[in-house]
Each structure stands twice: as structure tokens, then as C-alpha cells.
Motif scaffolding. Structure first.
Motif, PDB file in Angstrom:
ATOM      1  N   ALA A  35       0.880  -1.094  -0.126  1.00 37.30           N
ATOM      2  CA  ALA A  35       0.195   0.016   0.020  1.00 37.30           C
ATOM      3  C   ALA A  35       0.714   1.303  -0.005  1.00 37.30           C
ATOM      4  O   ALA A  35       0.498   2.357  -0.638  1.00 37.30           O
ATOM      5  N   GLY A  36       2.247   1.264   0.395  1.00 37.95           N
ATOM      6  CA  GLY A  36       2.903   2.193   0.586  1.00 37.95           C
ATOM      7  C   GLY A  36       2.285   3.630   1.081  1.00 37.95           C
ATOM      8  O   GLY A  36       1.705   3.565   2.052  1.00 37.95           O
ATOM      9  N   TRP A  37       2.608   4.781   0.322  1.00 33.66           N
ATOM     10  CA  TRP A  37       1.995   5.889   0.878  1.00 33.66           C
ATOM     11  C   TRP A  37       0.541   6.141   0.531  1.00 33.66           C
ATOM     12  O   TRP A  37      -0.100   7.035   1.074  1.00 33.66           O
ATOM     13  N   GLY A  38      -0.062   4.933   0.197  1.00 34.44           N
ATOM     14  CA  GLY A  38      -1.379   5.125  -0.194  1.00 34.44           C
ATOM     15  C   GLY A  38      -2.235   4.864   1.115  1.00 34.44           C
ATOM     16  O   GLY A  38      -3.215   5.387   1.421  1.00 34.44           O
ATOM     17  N   ALA A  39      -1.456   4.162   2.155  1.00 29.98           N
ATOM     18  CA  ALA A  39      -1.967   3.985   3.426  1.00 29.98           C
ATOM     19  C   ALA A  39      -2.170   5.574   4.064  1.00 29.98           C
ATOM     20  O   ALA A  39      -2.896   5.817   4.895  1.00 29.98           O
ATOM     21  N   ALA A  40      -1.260   6.275   3.764  1.00 30.72           N
ATOM     22  CA  ALA A  40      -1.173   7.874   4.454  1.00 30.72           C
ATOM     23  C   ALA A  40      -2.450   8.618   3.565  1.00 30.72           C
ATOM     24  O   ALA A  40      -3.039   9.419   4.382  1.00 30.72           O
ATOM     25  N   LEU A  41      -2.668   8.467   2.281  1.00 34.35           N
ATOM     26  CA  LEU A  41      -3.733   8.967   1.868  1.00 34.35           C
ATOM     27  C   LEU A  41      -5.205   8.358   2.331  1.00 34.35           C
ATOM     28  O   LEU A  41      -6.043   9.114   2.427  1.00 34.35           O
ATOM     29  N   VAL A  42      -5.205   7.331   2.494  1.00 33.36           N
ATOM     30  CA  VAL A  42      -6.548   6.669   3.505  1.00 33.36           C
ATOM     31  C   VAL A  42      -6.729   7.543   4.688  1.00 33.36           C
ATOM     32  O   VAL A  42      -7.580   7.867   5.116  1.00 33.36           O
ATOM     33  N   VAL A  43      -5.613   7.651   5.488  1.00 33.14           N
ATOM     34  CA  VAL A  43      -5.562   8.329   6.619  1.00 33.14           C
ATOM     35  C   VAL A  43      -6.069   9.799   6.406  1.00 33.14           C
ATOM     36  O   VAL A  43      -6.794  10.210   7.252  1.00 33.14           O
ATOM     37  N   LEU A  44      -5.676  10.513   5.377  1.00 32.78           N
ATOM     38  CA  LEU A  44      -5.948  11.911   4.910  1.00 32.78           C
ATOM     39  C   LEU A  44      -7.661  11.799   4.626  1.00 32.78           C
ATOM     40  O   LEU A  44      -8.281  12.657   5.024  1.00 32.78           O
ATOM     41  N   LEU A  45      -7.942  10.845   4.068  1.00 35.02           N
ATOM     42  CA  LEU A  45      -9.270  10.719   3.686  1.00 35.02           C
ATOM     43  C   LEU A  45     -10.154  10.587   4.914  1.00 35.02           C
ATOM     44  O   LEU A  45     -11.132  11.182   4.911  1.00 35.02           O
ATOM     45  N   ARG A  46      -9.683   9.767   5.608  1.00 38.01           N
ATOM     46  CA  ARG A  46     -10.688   9.577   7.085  1.00 38.01           C
ATOM     47  C   ARG A  46     -10.708  10.809   7.804  1.00 38.01           C
ATOM     48  O   ARG A  46     -11.631  10.865   8.447  1.00 38.01           O
ATOM     49  N   ALA A  47      -9.723  11.509   8.074  1.00 39.29           N
ATOM     50  CA  ALA A  47      -9.363  12.782   8.615  1.00 39.29           C
ATOM     51  C   ALA A  47     -10.783  13.911   8.194  1.00 39.29           C
ATOM     52  O   ALA A  47     -11.213  14.391   8.752  1.00 39.29           O
ATOM     53  N   VAL A  48     -10.673  13.873   6.697  1.00 37.83           N
ATOM     54  CA  VAL A  48     -11.616  14.646   6.117  1.00 37.83           C
ATOM     55  C   VAL A  48     -13.369  14.351   6.401  1.00 37.83           C
ATOM     56  O   VAL A  48     -13.833  14.860   6.812  1.00 37.83           O
ATOM     57  N   ALA A  49     -13.286  12.950   6.498  1.00 43.70           N
ATOM     58  CA  ALA A  49     -14.475  12.213   6.693  1.00 43.70           C
ATOM     59  C   ALA A  49     -14.890  12.686   8.280  1.00 43.70           C
ATOM     60  O   ALA A  49     -16.070  13.139   8.526  1.00 43.70           O
ATOM     61  N   ILE A  50     -14.074  12.749   9.249  1.00 43.75           N
ATOM     62  CA  ILE A  50     -14.373  12.971  10.721  1.00 43.75           C
ATOM     63  C   ILE A  50     -14.545  14.517  10.494  1.00 43.75           C
ATOM     64  O   ILE A  50     -15.511  14.796  11.457  1.00 43.75           O
ATOM     65  N   ALA A  51     -14.015  15.302  10.143  1.00 39.97           N
ATOM     66  CA  ALA A  51     -14.264  16.714  10.089  1.00 39.97           C
ATOM     67  C   ALA A  51     -15.579  17.078   9.361  1.00 39.97           C
ATOM     68  O   ALA A  51     -16.142  18.030   9.930  1.00 39.97           O
ATOM     69  N   ALA A  52     -15.915  16.309   8.525  1.00 37.62           N
ATOM     70  CA  ALA A  52     -17.371  16.604   8.059  1.00 37.62           C
ATOM     71  C   ALA A  52     -18.297  16.215   8.861  1.00 37.62           C
ATOM     72  O   ALA A  52     -19.482  16.847   8.928  1.00 37.62           O
ATOM     73  N   ASP A  53     -18.144  15.098   9.519  1.00 39.55           N
ATOM     74  CA  ASP A  53     -19.063  14.507  10.607  1.00 39.55           C
ATOM     75  C   ASP A  53     -19.381  15.582  11.746  1.00 39.55           C
ATOM     76  O   ASP A  53     -20.166  15.666  12.498  1.00 39.55           O
ATOM     77  N   GLY A  54     -17.887  16.434  11.872  1.00 39.93           N
ATOM     78  CA  GLY A  54     -18.074  17.408  13.114  1.00 39.93           C
ATOM     79  C   GLY A  54     -18.746  18.422  12.778  1.00 39.93           C
ATOM     80  O   GLY A  54     -19.560  19.104  13.499  1.00 39.93           O
ATOM     81  N   LEU A  55     -18.899  18.819  11.240  1.00 37.93           N
ATOM     82  CA  LEU A  55     -19.689  19.917  10.940  1.00 37.93           C
ATOM     83  C   LEU A  55     -20.954  19.554  11.009  1.00 37.93           C
ATOM     84  O   LEU A  55     -21.973  20.291  11.228  1.00 37.93           O
ATOM     85  N   ALA A  56     -21.244  18.134  10.606  1.00 37.28           N
ATOM     86  CA  ALA A  56     -22.659  17.695  10.776  1.00 37.28           C
ATOM     87  C   ALA A  56     -23.368  17.848  11.947  1.00 37.28           C
ATOM     88  O   ALA A  56     -24.381  18.228  12.194  1.00 37.28           O
ATOM     89  N   TRP A  57     -22.475  17.509  12.884  1.00 38.13           N
ATOM     90  CA  TRP A  57     -23.005  17.673  14.368  1.00 38.13           C
ATOM     91  C   TRP A  57     -23.142  19.099  14.694  1.00 38.13           C
ATOM     92  O   TRP A  57     -24.176  19.601  15.472  1.00 38.13           O
ATOM     93  N   TRP A  58     -22.355  20.059  14.446  1.00 36.75           N
ATOM     94  CA  TRP A  58     -22.599  21.471  14.603  1.00 36.75           C
ATOM     95  C   TRP A  58     -23.779  22.139  14.039  1.00 36.75           C
ATOM     96  O   TRP A  58     -24.285  23.063  14.830  1.00 36.75           O
ATOM     97  N   PHE A  59     -24.254  21.383  12.987  1.00 37.91           N
ATOM     98  CA  PHE A  59     -25.524  21.954  12.123  1.00 37.91           C
ATOM     99  C   PHE A  59     -26.463  21.630  12.961  1.00 37.91           C
ATOM    100  O   PHE A  59     -27.879  22.571  12.932  1.00 37.91           O
ATOM    101  N   LEU A  60     -26.764  20.654  13.938  1.00 35.27           N
ATOM    102  CA  LEU A  60     -27.813  20.251  14.773  1.00 35.27           C
ATOM    103  C   LEU A  60     -27.944  21.274  15.757  1.00 35.27           C
ATOM    104  O   LEU A  60     -29.103  21.425  16.385  1.00 35.27           O
ATOM    105  N   PHE A  61     -26.953  22.069  16.252  1.00 34.91           N
ATOM    106  CA  PHE A  61     -27.272  22.832  17.414  1.00 34.91           C
ATOM    107  C   PHE A  61     -28.277  23.942  17.038  1.00 34.91           C
ATOM    108  O   PHE A  61     -28.187  24.464  15.914  1.00 34.91           O
ATOM    109  N   PRO A  62     -29.465  24.585  17.738  1.00 31.76           N
ATOM    110  CA  PRO A  62     -30.107  25.585  17.318  1.00 31.76           C
ATOM    111  C   PRO A  62     -29.178  26.720  16.995  1.00 31.76           C
ATOM    112  O   PRO A  62     -28.321  27.158  17.750  1.00 31.76           O
ATOM    113  N   PRO A  63     -29.448  27.613  15.938  1.00 30.63           N
ATOM    114  CA  PRO A  63     -28.767  28.932  15.796  1.00 30.63           C
ATOM    115  C   PRO A  63     -28.988  29.525  17.074  1.00 30.63           C
ATOM    116  O   PRO A  63     -29.799  29.803  17.686  1.00 30.63           O
ATOM    117  N   GLY A  64     -27.818  30.623  17.306  1.00 29.93           N
ATOM    118  CA  GLY A  64     -27.622  31.138  18.496  1.00 29.93           C
ATOM    119  C   GLY A  64     -26.979  30.230  19.623  1.00 29.93           C
ATOM    120  O   GLY A  64     -26.501  30.929  20.547  1.00 29.93           O
TER     121      GLY A  64
END
Length: 282
Positions: A35-64
Motif C-alpha cells: 500500500a505504501g504511501w497510499g496508507a497515508a492517503l487513506v488516513v487523510l481521507l478519514r480525517a476529512v470524513a471525521i471533520a465533515a461529521d463534526g460539521l454535521a454535528w455543529w449544524f444540529l445545534f439551534p442557531p444562536g
């Protein structure tokens, strides 16, 4: 419960060890090395997914009343790490995440309600993702025994998911507070008021349909994004598959992982699911 978690962990590690031995430890190590450096690419993709999930959680809070976005991203990464790596039945990180949110002056009832709503959005979209995976599997492999088994599993999952959503409605609040009052022997108890506040905050969250829709859309996008991780990993390991095959492998293995919630990190169970599903595509 602690003993059960330990036994589940031992069973998962044992299954993982057997799968490695059956596949050949040398072959597994060679695949990882290839897999070589492809493993690092998978880790980067996972980090992007976790960040997006954090944004999804943020949207659920009532505005304000929203936490700062960077705090949601930080706590979401903690939730993910705990659920993936510790013997907490894959939901302990969510409870800890709600507690951490209160450190930034978030109301405890709102913190808990936001995590419950986030879990609901994840579970609902994961079910749709698994349905999509089943449809693609049938299109690729026909009405196979695996497809029928998966369909039966999703039928059972639909019942549990429906119950989870019903519990969040007003009837669920009455049922839970009634049970607590009975346990309290008719006396007033602080826990009852806490449950009522939690359900009040849940209603506030669901009263913001735009936020709920944004959260669910992001979670669904990230389930689909996960198929890209599988596609990249297998390609770098020298076993390229189509995006459709990667989608089937990811969607149904995640469904298997969800079913094995009691096993820390779904050790062994998720790998077994991958082996069974990838075998369908050679």
C-alpha cells in the motif's frame, strides 16, 4: 456489563488473529507494505470524513446556541477515537463527547440532545447507505444468498432503528419519565427533570429542519465518501475494484460493524465482513 465487554474484546481479537493466520500473516504484511504511501492517503481521507461529521454535528445545534465549529471538530475526533479504539461498545465516545461539550459552557441537556440527534442522523443515513449497497450488490451479483442474508439483516435493523426514532418523540419521553417515576417510588427525582429537559432540547433541535437536513446530507455524503477510502486502499494494495464494488464492500461492512457494536472497534467482525464481501468480486 464490564465482563461482557472484556469477553467481546477477547472474542474479537481472537477472530482477527484467526483471520490473519488463515489469510497468511506474510501475505497480510506484504499487502500492507504494498500500500505504501497510499496508507497515508487513506488516513487523510478519514480525517476529512471525521471533520465533515463534526460539521454535521455543529449544524444540529439551534442557531444562536452553537458551539464554535473548531470545538465541534475537536470533540468529534475524540468521539471517533474512543469509539474506534476503546472497549466502550462504540457509543461510549458519544457520551464523553456530550460531557466535553459542557466544558465550553454548552448546556448539559443541549449537549446530550445534540449527540442523540447526531447518532440518529448517522444511523438513519447509514441504513439508507446499506440499502443502496444491497441494491448495487443485487445489480452486480444477482439474487445471491449473500444478498438475501443482507436483506434479512436490514429488515431487523429497520425495526430497531424505528424504535430508536420513536423513543425520541413525545411518547418516548412519557414512557421514560413514567418508568423513572415508578423506579423512584412516586417521589420526585432530579433524574426525571433531567430527562424532561433532554427531550425539550431534542424538540428544539428537530424544530430546525434546515439544520437537521444539512446534518443528514453531510452524514450521507460521508458514508458515500467512505467507499473512496476502500477504493484507494485496495488499488494501492494491488487489488483494484470498481467504485460500485467498493461501495458494496464499504456499505455492507459498515452495517456488519454496526451490528457488532459490543465488540470494541468491531475487531475481527468487520474484517470478516470485508473478506466475505470482497470474495464476491474475486
Amino acid at each position: 456489563m464490564k465482563s461482557f465487554s472484556v469477553l467481546a474484546a477477547i472474542a474479537g481479537i481472537s477472530l482477527l488473529s484467526l483471520l490473519v493466520a488463515w489469510s497468511g500473516a506474510g501475505d497480510v504484511a506484504e499487502a500492507v507494505a504494498d500500500a505504501g504511501w497510499g496508507a497515508a492517503l487513506v488516513v487523510l481521507l478519514r480525517a476529512v470524513a471525521i471533520a465533515a461529521d463534526g460539521l454535521a454535528w455543529w449544524f444540529l445545534f439551534p442557531p444562536g446556541e452553537r458551539l464554535r465549529l473548531r470545538i465541534c471538530l475537536l470533540i468529534r475526533s475524540v468521539r471517533e477515537g474512543i469509539n474506534q479504539l476503546l472497549p466502550v461498545a462504540q457509543v461510549g465516545g458519544d457520551f464523553i463527547g456530550a460531557r466535553l461539550a459542557t466544558f465550553w459552557r454548552c448546556d448539559g441537556a443541549l449537549a446530550g440532545a445534540s449527540v442523540v440527534a447526531d447518532i440518529a442522523a448517522q444511523a438513519g443515513t447509514q441504513f439508507l447507505f446499506a440499502l443502496l449497497g444491497l441494491g448495487v450488490l443485487v445489480a452486480l451479483d444477482g439474487d445471491s444468498e449473500v444478498a438475501r442474508f443482507v436483506g434479512l439483516g436490514l429488515l431487523v435493523a429497520a425495526l430497531g432503528l424505528g424504535g430508536f426514532f420513536l423513543l425520541q418523540r413525545r411518547a418516548g419521553a412519557k414512557l421514560l419519565t413514567g418508568l423513572l417515576r415508578r423506579l423512584a417510588g412516586g417521589r420526585e427525582w432530579l433524574g426525571i427533570a433531567a430527562v424532561e429537559r433532554l427531550f425539550d432540547r431534542l424538540r428544539d433541535i428537530y424544530a430546525n429542519p434546515r439544520g437537521v437536513a444539512a446534518s443528514a446530507s453531510l452524514h450521507m455524503s460521508m458514508w458515500l465518501f467512505g467507499a473512496l477510502e476502500v477504493w484507494v486502499a485496495l488499488r494501492f494494495m494491488g487489488h483494484p475494484v470498481s467504485l460500485a464494488e467498493a461501495l458494496v464492500s464499504e456499505s455492507l461492512s459498515q452495517a456488519v460493524r454496526g451490528a457488532a457494536f459490543a465488540v470494541p472497534g468491531a475487531l475481527g467482525v468487520q474484517e470478516g465482513g470485508f473478506i466475505a464481501l470482497c470474495a464476491l468480486f474475486g
